[in-house]
Motif scaffolding. Structure first.
Motif, PDB file in Angstrom:
ATOM      1  N   ARG A  37      25.261 -81.209  -6.953  1.00  0.00           N
ATOM      2  CA  ARG A  37      25.523 -81.509  -5.544  1.00  0.00           C
ATOM      3  C   ARG A  37      26.498 -80.484  -4.985  1.00  0.00           C
ATOM      4  NH1 ARG A  37      29.572 -86.789  -5.781  1.00  0.00           N
ATOM      5  NH2 ARG A  37      31.409 -85.653  -6.517  1.00  0.00           N
ATOM      6  N   GLU A  38      26.496 -80.366  -3.672  1.00  0.00           N
ATOM      7  CA  GLU A  38      27.497 -79.568  -2.976  1.00  0.00           C
ATOM      8  C   GLU A  38      28.629 -80.508  -2.608  1.00  0.00           C
ATOM      9  OE1 GLU A  38      26.386 -76.728   0.017  1.00  0.00           O
ATOM     10  OE2 GLU A  38      24.291 -76.995  -0.554  1.00  0.00           O
ATOM     11  N   SER A  39      29.852 -80.046  -2.770  1.00  0.00           N
ATOM     12  CA  SER A  39      30.985 -80.937  -2.512  1.00  0.00           C
ATOM     13  C   SER A  39      31.101 -81.343  -1.050  1.00  0.00           C
ATOM     14  CB  SER A  39      32.289 -80.299  -2.984  1.00  0.00           C
ATOM     15  OG  SER A  39      32.463 -79.053  -2.370  1.00  0.00           O
ATOM     16  N   ASP A  40      30.528 -80.556  -0.127  1.00  0.00           N
ATOM     17  CA  ASP A  40      30.616 -80.940   1.284  1.00  0.00           C
ATOM     18  C   ASP A  40      29.572 -81.990   1.666  1.00  0.00           C
ATOM     19  OD1 ASP A  40      28.542 -79.129   1.041  1.00  0.00           O
ATOM     20  OD2 ASP A  40      28.970 -78.092   2.908  1.00  0.00           O
ATOM     21  N   THR A  41      28.595 -82.256   0.791  1.00  0.00           N
ATOM     22  CA  THR A  41      27.622 -83.337   1.006  1.00  0.00           C
ATOM     23  C   THR A  41      27.455 -84.124  -0.299  1.00  0.00           C
ATOM     24  OG1 THR A  41      25.795 -81.823   0.525  1.00  0.00           O
ATOM     25  CG2 THR A  41      26.303 -82.191   2.849  1.00  0.00           C
ATOM     26  N   PRO A  42      28.483 -84.845  -0.711  1.00  0.00           N
ATOM     27  CA  PRO A  42      28.472 -85.494  -2.021  1.00  0.00           C
ATOM     28  C   PRO A  42      27.472 -86.637  -2.184  1.00  0.00           C
ATOM     29  CG  PRO A  42      30.410 -86.152  -0.798  1.00  0.00           C
ATOM     30  CD  PRO A  42      29.733 -85.079   0.004  1.00  0.00           C
ATOM     31  N   THR A  43      26.938 -87.158  -1.098  1.00  0.00           N
ATOM     32  CA  THR A  43      25.979 -88.254  -1.243  1.00  0.00           C
ATOM     33  C   THR A  43      24.558 -87.748  -1.485  1.00  0.00           C
ATOM     34  OG1 THR A  43      25.674 -88.371   1.150  1.00  0.00           O
ATOM     35  CG2 THR A  43      27.322 -89.843   0.180  1.00  0.00           C
ATOM     36  N   THR A  44      24.347 -86.450  -1.320  1.00  0.00           N
ATOM     37  CA  THR A  44      23.038 -85.851  -1.566  1.00  0.00           C
ATOM     38  C   THR A  44      23.131 -85.013  -2.829  1.00  0.00           C
ATOM     39  OG1 THR A  44      22.614 -85.720   0.798  1.00  0.00           O
ATOM     40  CG2 THR A  44      21.251 -84.355  -0.621  1.00  0.00           C
ATOM     41  N   HIS A  45      22.290 -85.337  -3.807  1.00  0.00           N
ATOM     42  CA  HIS A  45      22.302 -84.508  -5.006  1.00  0.00           C
ATOM     43  C   HIS A  45      20.909 -84.370  -5.601  1.00  0.00           C
ATOM     44  CE1 HIS A  45      23.135 -88.574  -6.710  1.00  0.00           C
ATOM     45  NE2 HIS A  45      22.395 -88.144  -7.714  1.00  0.00           N
ATOM     46  N   LEU A  46      20.765 -83.336  -6.399  1.00  0.00           N
ATOM     47  CA  LEU A  46      19.514 -83.002  -7.065  1.00  0.00           C
ATOM     48  C   LEU A  46      19.611 -83.491  -8.507  1.00  0.00           C
ATOM     49  CD1 LEU A  46      16.836 -81.283  -7.228  1.00  0.00           C
ATOM     50  CD2 LEU A  46      18.313 -79.429  -8.016  1.00  0.00           C
ATOM     51  N   THR A  47      18.574 -84.183  -8.962  1.00  0.00           N
ATOM     52  CA  THR A  47      18.524 -84.647 -10.342  1.00  0.00           C
ATOM     53  C   THR A  47      17.370 -83.946 -11.036  1.00  0.00           C
ATOM     54  OG1 THR A  47      19.403 -86.801  -9.710  1.00  0.00           O
ATOM     55  CG2 THR A  47      18.277 -86.676 -11.829  1.00  0.00           C
ATOM     56  N   THR A  48      17.648 -83.382 -12.208  1.00  0.00           N
ATOM     57  CA  THR A  48      16.640 -82.660 -12.967  1.00  0.00           C
ATOM     58  C   THR A  48      16.925 -82.811 -14.454  1.00  0.00           C
ATOM     59  OG1 THR A  48      15.466 -80.540 -13.150  1.00  0.00           O
ATOM     60  CG2 THR A  48      17.859 -80.438 -12.884  1.00  0.00           C
ATOM     61  N   THR A  49      16.121 -82.149 -15.253  1.00  0.00           N
ATOM     62  CA  THR A  49      16.343 -82.104 -16.696  1.00  0.00           C
ATOM     63  C   THR A  49      16.653 -80.656 -17.071  1.00  0.00           C
ATOM     64  OG1 THR A  49      13.984 -81.828 -17.087  1.00  0.00           O
ATOM     65  CG2 THR A  49      14.845 -84.080 -17.168  1.00  0.00           C
ATOM     66  N   PRO A  50      17.160 -80.404 -18.260  1.00  0.00           N
ATOM     67  CA  PRO A  50      17.572 -79.039 -18.615  1.00  0.00           C
ATOM     68  C   PRO A  50      16.465 -77.986 -18.542  1.00  0.00           C
ATOM     69  CG  PRO A  50      18.562 -80.604 -20.126  1.00  0.00           C
ATOM     70  CD  PRO A  50      17.581 -81.378 -19.278  1.00  0.00           C
ATOM     71  N   THR A  51      15.254 -78.289 -18.956  1.00  0.00           N
ATOM     72  CA  THR A  51      14.202 -77.268 -19.011  1.00  0.00           C
ATOM     73  C   THR A  51      13.832 -76.713 -17.633  1.00  0.00           C
ATOM     74  OG1 THR A  51      13.354 -78.177 -21.071  1.00  0.00           O
ATOM     75  CG2 THR A  51      11.867 -76.751 -19.826  1.00  0.00           C
ATOM     76  N   PRO A  52      13.514 -77.539 -16.630  1.00  0.00           N
ATOM     77  CA  PRO A  52      13.198 -76.968 -15.312  1.00  0.00           C
ATOM     78  C   PRO A  52      14.366 -76.192 -14.699  1.00  0.00           C
ATOM     79  CG  PRO A  52      12.494 -79.255 -15.405  1.00  0.00           C
ATOM     80  CD  PRO A  52      13.300 -78.978 -16.636  1.00  0.00           C
ATOM     81  N   LEU A  53      15.583 -76.666 -14.914  1.00  0.00           N
ATOM     82  CA  LEU A  53      16.740 -75.952 -14.370  1.00  0.00           C
ATOM     83  C   LEU A  53      16.901 -74.604 -15.063  1.00  0.00           C
ATOM     84  CD1 LEU A  53      19.105 -75.872 -12.434  1.00  0.00           C
ATOM     85  CD2 LEU A  53      20.468 -77.053 -14.177  1.00  0.00           C
ATOM     86  N   ALA A  54      16.695 -74.554 -16.363  1.00  0.00           N
ATOM     87  CA  ALA A  54      16.778 -73.282 -17.090  1.00  0.00           C
ATOM     88  C   ALA A  54      15.726 -72.302 -16.588  1.00  0.00           C
ATOM     89  CB  ALA A  54      16.614 -73.523 -18.591  1.00  0.00           C
ATOM     90  N   HIS A  55      14.509 -72.788 -16.327  1.00  0.00           N
ATOM     91  CA  HIS A  55      13.457 -71.920 -15.787  1.00  0.00           C
ATOM     92  C   HIS A  55      13.837 -71.400 -14.409  1.00  0.00           C
ATOM     93  CE1 HIS A  55      10.340 -73.899 -18.602  1.00  0.00           C
ATOM     94  NE2 HIS A  55      10.793 -72.792 -19.138  1.00  0.00           N
ATOM     95  N   LEU A  56      14.365 -72.251 -13.549  1.00  0.00           N
ATOM     96  CA  LEU A  56      14.781 -71.826 -12.217  1.00  0.00           C
ATOM     97  C   LEU A  56      15.865 -70.753 -12.305  1.00  0.00           C
ATOM     98  CD1 LEU A  56      14.861 -72.063  -9.114  1.00  0.00           C
ATOM     99  CD2 LEU A  56      16.519 -73.912  -9.418  1.00  0.00           C
ATOM    100  N   LEU A  57      16.882 -70.988 -13.109  1.00  0.00           N
ATOM    101  CA  LEU A  57      17.967 -70.018 -13.244  1.00  0.00           C
ATOM    102  C   LEU A  57      17.460 -68.698 -13.818  1.00  0.00           C
ATOM    103  CD1 LEU A  57      20.815 -72.354 -14.506  1.00  0.00           C
ATOM    104  CD2 LEU A  57      20.493 -71.417 -12.205  1.00  0.00           C
ATOM    105  N   HIS A  58      16.544 -68.752 -14.774  1.00  0.00           N
ATOM    106  CA  HIS A  58      15.964 -67.530 -15.336  1.00  0.00           C
ATOM    107  C   HIS A  58      15.243 -66.727 -14.255  1.00  0.00           C
ATOM    108  CE1 HIS A  58      13.852 -64.826 -18.032  1.00  0.00           C
ATOM    109  NE2 HIS A  58      12.727 -65.169 -17.413  1.00  0.00           N
TER     110      HIS A  58
END
Length: 70
Positions: A37-58
């Motif tokens: 989440r972004e600290s300026d909008t703490p009620t909105t956050h993204l939920t994922t698992t490690p594999t998709p996030l690792a692919h996105l960052l790559h």
């Protein structure tokens, strides 16, 4: 039956600096998921698992993430 939610322990990114500003990325984890989440909008956050996030960052790091078409 509704499962009781354990409060998340949000941690601020080390790249956010040491100030108290609200322009930072925060991360919380559970055994199976990652929450961002972004600290300026703490009620909105993204939920994922490690594999998709690792692919996105790559893809971001290697420049393989295509920019949206206008």
């Amino acid at each position: 039956m509704r499962r009781k939610m354990t409060p998340l322990n949000w941690q601020k990114s080390s790249f956010s600096g040491s100030g108290d500003g609200n322009a930072c990325l925060e991360l919380a984890t559970t055994p199976d998921t990652l929450h961002l989440r972004e600290s300026d909008t703490p009620t909105t956050h993204l939920t994922t698992t490690p594999t998709p996030l690792a692919h996105l960052l790559h893809h971001i790091k290697t420049g393989k993430l295509a920019a949206p078409q206008a």
